[in-house]
Design a protein around this motif. Structure first.
Motif, short mmCIF file in Angstrom:
data_model
loop_
_atom_site.label_atom_id
_atom_site.label_comp_id
_atom_site.label_asym_id
_atom_site.label_seq_id
_atom_site.Cartn_x
_atom_site.Cartn_y
_atom_site.Cartn_z
N ILE A 1 2.90 6.22 -2.62
CA ILE A 1 4.05 7.03 -3.05
C ILE A 1 4.10 7.14 -4.57
O ILE A 1 4.28 8.23 -5.13
CB ILE A 1 5.36 6.41 -2.52
CG1 ILE A 1 5.42 6.53 -0.99
CG2 ILE A 1 6.58 7.10 -3.15
CD1 ILE A 1 6.59 5.81 -0.37
N GLY A 2 3.94 6.02 -5.26
CA GLY A 2 3.96 6.04 -6.72
C GLY A 2 2.85 6.88 -7.31
O GLY A 2 3.06 7.64 -8.26
N ILE B 1 -9.89 6.53 -4.71
CA ILE B 1 -10.85 5.49 -5.09
C ILE B 1 -10.13 4.17 -5.34
O ILE B 1 -10.60 3.09 -4.94
CB ILE B 1 -11.64 5.92 -6.33
CG1 ILE B 1 -12.48 7.15 -6.02
CG2 ILE B 1 -12.54 4.78 -6.82
CD1 ILE B 1 -13.16 7.77 -7.23
N THR B 2 -8.96 4.23 -5.98
CA THR B 2 -8.19 3.01 -6.23
C THR B 2 -7.80 2.33 -4.93
O THR B 2 -7.92 1.10 -4.79
CB THR B 2 -6.92 3.34 -7.04
OG1 THR B 2 -7.29 3.89 -8.30
CG2 THR B 2 -6.09 2.07 -7.29
N LEU B 3 -7.34 3.10 -3.96
CA LEU B 3 -6.94 2.52 -2.67
C LEU B 3 -8.13 1.88 -1.96
O LEU B 3 -7.97 0.90 -1.22
CB LEU B 3 -6.31 3.59 -1.79
CG LEU B 3 -4.96 4.14 -2.25
CD1 LEU B 3 -4.50 5.26 -1.33
CD2 LEU B 3 -3.91 3.03 -2.30
N LEU B 4 -9.32 2.43 -2.18
CA LEU B 4 -10.52 1.89 -1.53
C LEU B 4 -11.01 0.59 -2.17
O LEU B 4 -11.51 -0.31 -1.47
CB LEU B 4 -11.64 2.94 -1.57
CG LEU B 4 -11.45 4.18 -0.69
CD1 LEU B 4 -12.56 5.18 -0.93
CD2 LEU B 4 -11.40 3.79 0.78
N VAL B 5 -10.87 0.48 -3.49
CA VAL B 5 -11.47 -0.67 -4.19
C VAL B 5 -10.47 -1.71 -4.67
O VAL B 5 -10.86 -2.84 -4.98
CB VAL B 5 -12.31 -0.18 -5.39
CG1 VAL B 5 -13.33 0.86 -4.96
CG2 VAL B 5 -11.43 0.38 -6.51
N TYR B 6 -9.18 -1.35 -4.73
CA TYR B 6 -8.21 -2.23 -5.39
C TYR B 6 -8.14 -3.62 -4.78
O TYR B 6 -8.11 -4.62 -5.49
CB TYR B 6 -6.82 -1.59 -5.39
CG TYR B 6 -5.79 -2.43 -6.10
CD1 TYR B 6 -5.78 -2.52 -7.48
CD2 TYR B 6 -4.84 -3.16 -5.38
CE1 TYR B 6 -4.85 -3.30 -8.14
CE2 TYR B 6 -3.91 -3.95 -6.03
CZ TYR B 6 -3.92 -4.02 -7.41
OH TYR B 6 -3.01 -4.81 -8.07
N ARG C 1 0.82 -1.21 0.00
CA ARG C 1 0.00 0.00 0.00
C ARG C 1 0.85 1.26 0.00
O ARG C 1 0.54 2.24 -0.68
CB ARG C 1 -0.92 -0.03 1.22
CG ARG C 1 -1.97 1.06 1.24
CD ARG C 1 -2.83 0.94 2.50
NE ARG C 1 -3.91 1.92 2.49
CZ ARG C 1 -5.09 1.74 1.95
NH1 ARG C 1 -5.36 0.60 1.33
NH2 ARG C 1 -6.02 2.67 2.00
N LYS C 2 1.95 1.25 0.76
CA LYS C 2 2.82 2.42 0.85
C LYS C 2 3.42 2.75 -0.51
O LYS C 2 3.47 3.92 -0.91
CB LYS C 2 3.93 2.17 1.87
CG LYS C 2 4.84 3.36 2.10
CD LYS C 2 5.88 3.06 3.17
CE LYS C 2 6.79 4.26 3.40
NZ LYS C 2 7.81 3.98 4.45
#
Length: 210
Positions: free
Chosen positions: A123-124, A193-198, A118-119
């Motif tokens: 960062i990316g 949104i990506t972090l929530l659904v990925y 996740r980190k």
């Protein structure tokens, strides 16, 4: 070559083919979603009316994490190639959109591919959002706005910005003060949104790659 070795080679080859077919299929599906999202744009009160917010980079970012930075870039390319059939910008807007999208998803995908987690994704993605915002100044100043000057006088475009912030004196200043932060925030929405659904959708995208 023994029979066991032959069978193992065939299994590996079949597995690679299956993964490649799935990657192509998912890339095409995410490209279609990105293309649809290009139409779901909306105005933002702090920006001139001709600037719209959309989340069409979201599927490309998800694709970059799940299948690699090249897939994310291809998704950006395909959605803009599809948009060429209905464009009113002569391809100028699509070229800029592709450049900015690639600047966003490539760093995100490359960092995540190397370090995972996740980190690394955060960062990316933030690095990609910053790069996209900076490149948007160059892209708009040299590619997009010169095209629009033939449709809407430069003075009228500047006046649209001045109606929001009277102190603006040039298009370049407007791009730095308005467009770059807007583009960065646009990237942040896709990141969030990506972090929530990925985590929930990545197994579906990756399939046998998991």
């Amino acid at each position: 070559m023994s029979m066991a070795t032959t069978n193992q080679t065939l299994k590996k080859s079949t597995g690679r083919t299956g993964v490649n077919v799935r990657k192509m299929t998912m890339t095409a599906m995410l490209s279609a979603v990105a293309f649809i999202l290009m139409f779901l744009d909306f105005s933002v009160p702090v920006m001139p009316g001709f600037i719209k917010m959309d989340l069409s980079e979201l599927p490309a970012l998800i694709g970059a994490f799940a299948m690699g930075p090249l897939s994310g870039t291809i998704i950006c390319l395909i959605k803009n190639l599809l948009h060429l059939f209905i464009t009113s910008t002569g391809g100028v807007g699509e070229l800029s959109n592709f450049i900015l999208g690639a600047c966003f998803v490539l760093p995100a995908g490359l960092v995540y591919k190397k370090w995972k987690g996740r980190k690394a994704a955060v960062i990316g993605s933030l690095a990609g959002a910053v790069l996209m915002a900076l490149v948007s100044i160059i892209s708009n100043y040299f590619i997009v706005y010169p095209f629009y000057y033939a449709i809407m006088p430069k003075e009228a475009i500047l006046a649209a910005y001045q109606a929001i912030l009277p102190g603006m004196k040039s298009i370049l200043e407007c791009l730095v003060v308005f467009n770059a932060p807007f583009t960065f925030v646009k990237g942040l929405f896709s990141v969030l949104i990506t972090l929530l659904v990925y985590k929930h959708i990545s197994p579906i995208i990756k399939g046998a790659q998991e």
